[in-house]
Every structure is written in structure tokens, then in C-alpha cells.
Design a protein around this motif. Structure first.
Motif, PDB file in Angstrom:
ATOM      1  N   ALA A 180      -4.854 -19.544 -20.388  1.00 38.36           N
ATOM      2  CA  ALA A 180      -5.203 -19.638 -21.998  1.00 38.36           C
ATOM      3  C   ALA A 180      -4.376 -20.765 -22.484  1.00 38.36           C
ATOM      4  N   THR A 181      -3.174 -21.103 -22.053  1.00 38.51           N
ATOM      5  CA  THR A 181      -2.439 -22.092 -22.952  1.00 38.51           C
ATOM      6  C   THR A 181      -1.671 -23.307 -22.146  1.00 38.51           C
ATOM      7  N   SER A 182      -1.884 -23.209 -20.683  1.00 38.07           N
ATOM      8  CA  SER A 182      -1.227 -24.439 -20.143  1.00 38.07           C
ATOM      9  C   SER A 182      -1.867 -24.788 -19.007  1.00 38.07           C
ATOM     10  N   ALA A 183      -3.095 -24.586 -18.688  1.00 32.64           N
ATOM     11  CA  ALA A 183      -4.175 -24.977 -17.569  1.00 32.64           C
ATOM     12  C   ALA A 183      -5.110 -26.181 -18.058  1.00 32.64           C
ATOM     13  N   ALA A 184      -5.267 -26.850 -16.945  1.00 28.58           N
ATOM     14  CA  ALA A 184      -6.319 -28.024 -16.932  1.00 28.58           C
ATOM     15  C   ALA A 184      -7.193 -27.909 -15.857  1.00 28.58           C
ATOM     16  N   PRO A 185      -8.714 -28.382 -15.965  1.00 30.00           N
ATOM     17  CA  PRO A 185      -9.329 -28.171 -14.717  1.00 30.00           C
ATOM     18  C   PRO A 185      -9.231 -29.472 -14.072  1.00 30.00           C
ATOM     19  N   LEU A 186      -9.328 -29.382 -12.735  1.00 25.64           N
ATOM     20  CA  LEU A 186      -9.366 -30.645 -11.932  1.00 25.64           C
ATOM     21  C   LEU A 186     -10.468 -31.716 -12.321  1.00 25.64           C
ATOM     22  N   PRO A 187     -10.303 -32.981 -12.100  1.00 20.66           N
ATOM     23  CA  PRO A 187     -11.363 -33.830 -12.827  1.00 20.66           C
ATOM     24  C   PRO A 187     -12.970 -33.394 -12.546  1.00 20.66           C
ATOM     25  N   GLN A 188     -13.592 -33.284 -13.278  1.00 22.94           N
ATOM     26  CA  GLN A 188     -15.011 -32.976 -13.375  1.00 22.94           C
ATOM     27  C   GLN A 188     -15.538 -34.319 -12.992  1.00 22.94           C
ATOM     28  N   VAL A 189     -15.404 -34.986 -11.898  1.00 23.77           N
ATOM     29  CA  VAL A 189     -16.166 -36.135 -11.493  1.00 23.77           C
ATOM     30  C   VAL A 189     -17.072 -36.074 -10.402  1.00 23.77           C
ATOM     31  N   PRO A 190     -18.199 -36.658 -10.153  1.00 25.63           N
ATOM     32  CA  PRO A 190     -18.875 -36.584  -8.823  1.00 25.63           C
ATOM     33  C   PRO A 190     -18.403 -36.525  -7.718  1.00 25.63           C
ATOM     34  N   ILE A 198       1.376 -29.259 -18.816  1.00 29.66           N
ATOM     35  CA  ILE A 198       0.549 -28.349 -18.100  1.00 29.66           C
ATOM     36  C   ILE A 198       1.278 -27.750 -16.724  1.00 29.66           C
ATOM     37  N   ASP A 199       0.906 -26.361 -16.254  1.00 32.13           N
ATOM     38  CA  ASP A 199       1.576 -25.913 -15.040  1.00 32.13           C
ATOM     39  C   ASP A 199       0.623 -25.140 -14.173  1.00 32.13           C
ATOM     40  N   THR A 200      -0.920 -25.365 -14.564  1.00 28.83           N
ATOM     41  CA  THR A 200      -1.727 -24.890 -13.341  1.00 28.83           C
ATOM     42  C   THR A 200      -3.066 -25.443 -13.642  1.00 28.83           C
ATOM     43  N   MET A 201      -3.840 -25.692 -12.544  1.00 27.34           N
ATOM     44  CA  MET A 201      -4.950 -26.149 -12.681  1.00 27.34           C
ATOM     45  C   MET A 201      -5.823 -24.728 -13.106  1.00 27.34           C
ATOM     46  N   VAL A 202      -7.018 -25.007 -13.666  1.00 23.34           N
ATOM     47  CA  VAL A 202      -7.786 -24.077 -13.759  1.00 23.34           C
ATOM     48  C   VAL A 202      -8.573 -23.434 -12.533  1.00 23.34           C
ATOM     49  N   ALA A 203      -8.080 -22.466 -12.099  1.00 20.37           N
ATOM     50  CA  ALA A 203      -8.683 -22.065 -10.554  1.00 20.37           C
ATOM     51  C   ALA A 203      -9.416 -20.949 -10.840  1.00 20.37           C
ATOM     52  N   GLY A 204     -10.540 -20.812  -9.725  1.00 22.31           N
ATOM     53  CA  GLY A 204     -11.395 -19.533  -9.742  1.00 22.31           C
ATOM     54  C   GLY A 204     -12.730 -19.968  -8.841  1.00 22.31           C
ATOM     55  N   SER A 241     -11.596 -15.549 -12.288  1.00 20.78           N
ATOM     56  CA  SER A 241     -10.582 -16.675 -12.778  1.00 20.78           C
ATOM     57  C   SER A 241      -9.147 -16.612 -12.008  1.00 20.78           C
ATOM     58  N   LEU A 242      -8.601 -17.512 -11.817  1.00 17.17           N
ATOM     59  CA  LEU A 242      -7.253 -17.418 -11.080  1.00 17.17           C
ATOM     60  C   LEU A 242      -6.410 -18.573 -11.920  1.00 17.17           C
ATOM     61  N   ALA A 243      -5.081 -18.517 -11.664  1.00 19.94           N
ATOM     62  CA  ALA A 243      -3.973 -19.518 -11.995  1.00 19.94           C
ATOM     63  C   ALA A 243      -2.903 -19.339 -11.251  1.00 19.94           C
ATOM     64  N   TYR A 244      -2.104 -20.272 -11.130  1.00 21.76           N
ATOM     65  CA  TYR A 244      -1.001 -20.223 -10.256  1.00 21.76           C
ATOM     66  C   TYR A 244       0.150 -19.633 -11.172  1.00 21.76           C
ATOM     67  N   GLY A 245       0.915 -19.226 -10.587  1.00 22.49           N
ATOM     68  CA  GLY A 245       2.449 -18.566 -10.875  1.00 22.49           C
ATOM     69  C   GLY A 245       3.732 -18.622  -9.936  1.00 22.49           C
ATOM     70  N   LEU A 246       4.574 -18.460 -10.555  1.00 21.84           N
ATOM     71  CA  LEU A 246       5.793 -18.699  -9.506  1.00 21.84           C
ATOM     72  C   LEU A 246       6.328 -17.224  -9.019  1.00 21.84           C
ATOM     73  N   TYR A 247       6.080 -17.035  -7.870  1.00 25.76           N
ATOM     74  CA  TYR A 247       6.344 -15.571  -7.426  1.00 25.76           C
ATOM     75  C   TYR A 247       8.021 -15.592  -6.791  1.00 25.76           C
TER      76      TYR A 247
END
Length: 437
Positions: free
Chosen positions: A384-394, A315-321, A156-162
Motif C-alpha cells: 500500500a505504501t512503499s511498492a512500485a511495479p517493475l517497468p511496464q514496457v514491451p 521504495i522497498d519492494t516491487m509490486v509482486a504477484g 498479491s505479494l511483497a518482499y519482507g525481511l525475515y
């Protein structure tokens, strides 16, 4: 997707999808069979480390441990992200693929439509330890809603500001920005003297689509409606894309040359002090390989339009991974599922996610104190709190290529000094939407 997900999605997707023949042929397992001797499994791993060789060095001892436990040998191939999706689509078309493979989690719904991957229904989930072992946010990127997932979460991954602590201190900035207005203001103060305020990876289609998605969400937009039809030209989508492109076009806090970056160059720039900020997925391990020490950078949540990150428009990150899947035509499905169970077991989850700087999607493994570093705490909270998955479409894979490519073209315009306006952004997105249809 990846510690860096790199998609190179060709126009062949539609034709490959139509040609998919999941009932033909078989997987690449060799040896054994009815005499009771285990077969060799073929595993396509994605490039998670600093190089293909780095991945081989990390994974080979683990595959040897699996062989020692089960007697099943695993033949490893690490596939670059630039090749992986087309390799998978080719395997789906021919019916000849690996036994087990990694996929970027954003591809799950698209690959689900090929029928080439083994569905993880309740029976198959039970064989790898059960659905309840995995974080809900990670499971949200395993396939279309209402259908059995085509893969299970692996990393699992998420974006952060470094941000570079010294450059911030030198500029008199005492805390990382929480909003985009603050980031632009800070970025302008940090630009000059041989460095820019922000590094972006503008030549990378995947990076572009990830940021376009988040910016659109923050403007209250989605790229698809409830029926799965593209809505690329909605006002929120246009405003979000323009806001991202303006880091080069209007704000000038990112170097024009960043428009061509596609192979982790922005990470190197940040590590080498050429940029003061970086938006990235779990960058720590990569930064340290470039010689940057953990105490030289801080990690904060990705900024939002106003307030603080959280559900809804913040929302500040897509659900990455990365997900791990089984090719349905494998000649050794039982062995393949044993391997998935091994790779998602607590011991391997702790070890491999620790090696790659990612977060275990397995609940019990993620609670290990090793994942309580300042960096991973920020990323874990985002998931856990501010991520959303990219569209799960075909057609998600085509969406990535077309909209990510449109953003790439817009960034190239900005770098060349050509005007980027609301109208030009809308026109690029309209063209991408037309190509989708």
C-alpha cells in the motif's frame, strides 16, 4: 510474480513475438458448442505451492466446485516457472494455447504486445465483477499504462525481511535493521558459528532483477527512461546493483555458495538456521513447510538507505504477484471469463491466498481477519505504501533476463573471489543494455 516467480526467458522471445499469430487457430476448449453443452476449459496454473503436486491438491477441489456451480469442467496443468513464459510464448506463436492461464505480473506488458491475450476493457472487467474490486497497486502491474490490461490480479505479494529471533537474541541484537548499513552491521555479527547473516538466491534471475530494481529505485534510478529506452548504466542503477552484489563480494554476510541458489535453497537455509536473515516474498507458508514455526521468526519491512520505507526513493519492494489471463483464441470465452470471475471472487480469494500465504488483491477479501497476521500486515502495508511495479514496457521480459543474468554473473564473480568493482558492474550492465538494443 509466484509465491515464487521463476523466469527462464530465452533469446527466443523476440522471434516468438514477431511470429505471434493471435488471429490463427483457437484455444484448447473441447466438447460442447452449438448444442448448448458447456465446453471443457484448459487452465495453466503457475507453481505457487511447495511442489506441482501440492498445487494440484490445493486447486483440484476448487475446480470441482466451479464445475458443480457452472457445469464447466476445468482441465488443470500446473506449469513450473522455469517453463511457463516460453510455453506462453509458444502458444502465442502457434495460436494454440490454454483457455485461462496464470502469468507473472511483471510479464504483463511484454505479453500484451503479442496480442494473444484477451484485453480486459470495461466490458470484460464488468463480466468478472468490475475494475474497482481490485487494489490499485495490483492493477498497476496488469499492462502498459493507457492500454486495456491483459490480465487481472489473482495473488498479491511483497518482499519482507525475515529474521531468526533466536539468532538475533544470541547475538544481542534487539530489533531488525531498518537501513542497509544496519543490516550489514547486524549481518557481520550474525556470521559465524555455522551460519551467515543473510541468505540470497543468487542463481535465480527473477530474484536478482527484483532486488536490482529496488536497490536502483532507492538510489534514485530507473532502468528505463520515460520513452521506454533502457538506462541500465545510470549511476544509480550501477550503485544499486553493486550494493546487492557486495553482500557476498565485500560485506561477506552471505555464503559464497548462495551465488548458485536458484530453487528456494535460501528459504531452506533460513528455516534450518544456516542464515539469520532472508529477503523474500511471503515466505511464511514455505518456512512452515520446512518445519519453522511462526514464533521462531519475525518479519520487518525491507531496509532502505536511510529513514523508513515510503514513497519516493524509499521504495522497498516491487509490486509482486500473479495475474490471471484469458487466451483470446479460447473456444469458450464466456466460460473462461466465468472462471476468472470465480477465481477472483471473495470466497476463492480468501481460500487460495490463505493456502498460499499471499494477500488477496481483491479489496473486500483482503479485509478478512485471516490476513491480519503479523507477517501479512507488514507485507500488506508495503504494497500500500512503499511498492512500485517493475517497468511496464514491451521489453520487460528481456530486461529481466538480461539484467538479472548480469547480476547472476556478478554474484558468481564474487563467490569465486574475483573483484567486483563499480567498473565491472557498469561493464556487465552496459553489455546487457547493448543486447536489449
Amino acid at each position: 510474480m509466484s509465491v515464487r516467480v521463476r523466469t527462464a526467458i530465452g533469446a527466443v522471445f523476440g522471434a516468438t513475438l514477431l511470429a505471434a499469430l493471435p488471429g490463427c487457430g483457437g484455444g484448447t476448449s473441447t466438447g460442447g458448442g452449438g448444442d448448448g453443452h458447456p465446453k471443457t476449459l484448459t487452465y495453466w496454473a503457475s507453481n505457487q505451492g511447495a511442489s506441482l503436486e501440492d498445487d494440484k491438491a490445493k486447486l483440484t477441489p476448487e475446480l470441482q466446485a466451479f464445475e458443480k456451480q457452472t457445469g464447466i469442467k476445468v482441465k488443470l496443468e500446473v506449469v513450473p516457472w522455469t517453463d511457463l513464459l516460453n510455453r506462453i510464448l509458444g502458444a502465442a506463436s502457434s495460436g494454440q494455447g490454454p483457455d485461462v492461464l496464470n502469468i507473472g505480473n511483471t510479464w504483463s506488458a511484454s505479453l500484451q504486445t503479442t496480442g494473444a491475450l484477451l484485453p480486459f476493457d470495461d466490458k470484460n472487467f464488468a463480466k468478472v465483477g468490475g475494475r474497482d474490486r481490485f487494489q490499485d497497486s495490483a492493477l498497476a502491474s496488469t499492462g502498459a499504462p493507457g492500454k486495456a490490461p491483459t490480465a487481472v490480479p489473482l495473488y498479491s505479494l511483497a518482499y519482507g525481511l525475515y529474521y531468526n529471533k533466536k539468532l538475533f537474541a544470541d547475538a544481542g541484537i534487539t530489533k531488525p535493521p531498518a537501513t542497509w548499513d544496519e543490516l550489514v552491521q547486524d549481518g557481520k555479527r550474525l556470521t559465524g558459528g555455522g551460519h551467515y547473516g543473510l541468505a540470497v538466491e543468487g542463481g535465480n534471475v527473477s530474484e536478482n532483477i527484483h532486488h536490482a530494481f529496488v536497490f536502483a529505485k532507492q538510489h534514485g534510478a530507473d532502468f528505463f527512461d520515460a520513452a521506454g529506452k533502457p538506462t541500465f548504466t545510470s549511476q544509480g542503477a550501477v550503485d544499486g546493483v553493486k550494493q546487492y552484489v557486495d553482500f557476498i563480494a565485500r560485506d561477506k554476510i552471505a555464503a559464497p555458495g548462495n551465488a548458485e541458489y536458484a530453487q528456494n535453497e535460501s528459504v531452506a537455509d533460513f528455516a534450518n538456521g544456516k542464515a539469520a536473515m532472508l529477503l523474500w516474498q511471503a515466505a511464511g507458508a514455505n518456512l512452515q513447510k520446512h518445519g519453522m514455526k511462526p514464533d521462531q521468526y519475525g518479519v520487518a519491512p525491507v531496509p532502505v538507505q536511510s529513514g523508513t520505507p515510503g514513497p519516493g526513493n524509499n521504495i522497498d519492494t516491487m509490486v509482486a504477484g500473479i495475474n490471471i489471463a484469458v487466451f483470446k483464441n479460447s473456444g469458450n470465452l464466456d466460460g473462461a471469463l466465468k472462471f476468472v470471475q470465480f477465481m477472483t471472487g471473495d470466497a476463492e480469494q480468501k481460500k487460495l491466498n490463505g493456502e498460499y500465504g499471499s494477500i488477496p488483491p481483491v479489496k473486500t477479501a483482503s479485509q478478512d481477519p485471516a490476513f491480519n497476521t503479523p507477517e501479512l500486515t507488514v507485507l500488506r502495508n508495503a504494497i500500500a505504501t512503499s511498492a512500485a511495479p517493475l517497468p511496464q514496457v514491451p521489453k520487460e521480459s528481456q530486461f529481466e533476463e538480461l539484467v538479472g543474468g548480469a547480476v547472476k554473473d556478478l554474484l558468481a564473480d564474487a563467490a569465486a573471489g574475483r573483484p567486483v568493482t563499480t567498473q565491472s558492474v557498469q561493464a556487465r550492465l552496459a553489455k546487457a543494455q547493448q543486447q536489449m538494443q
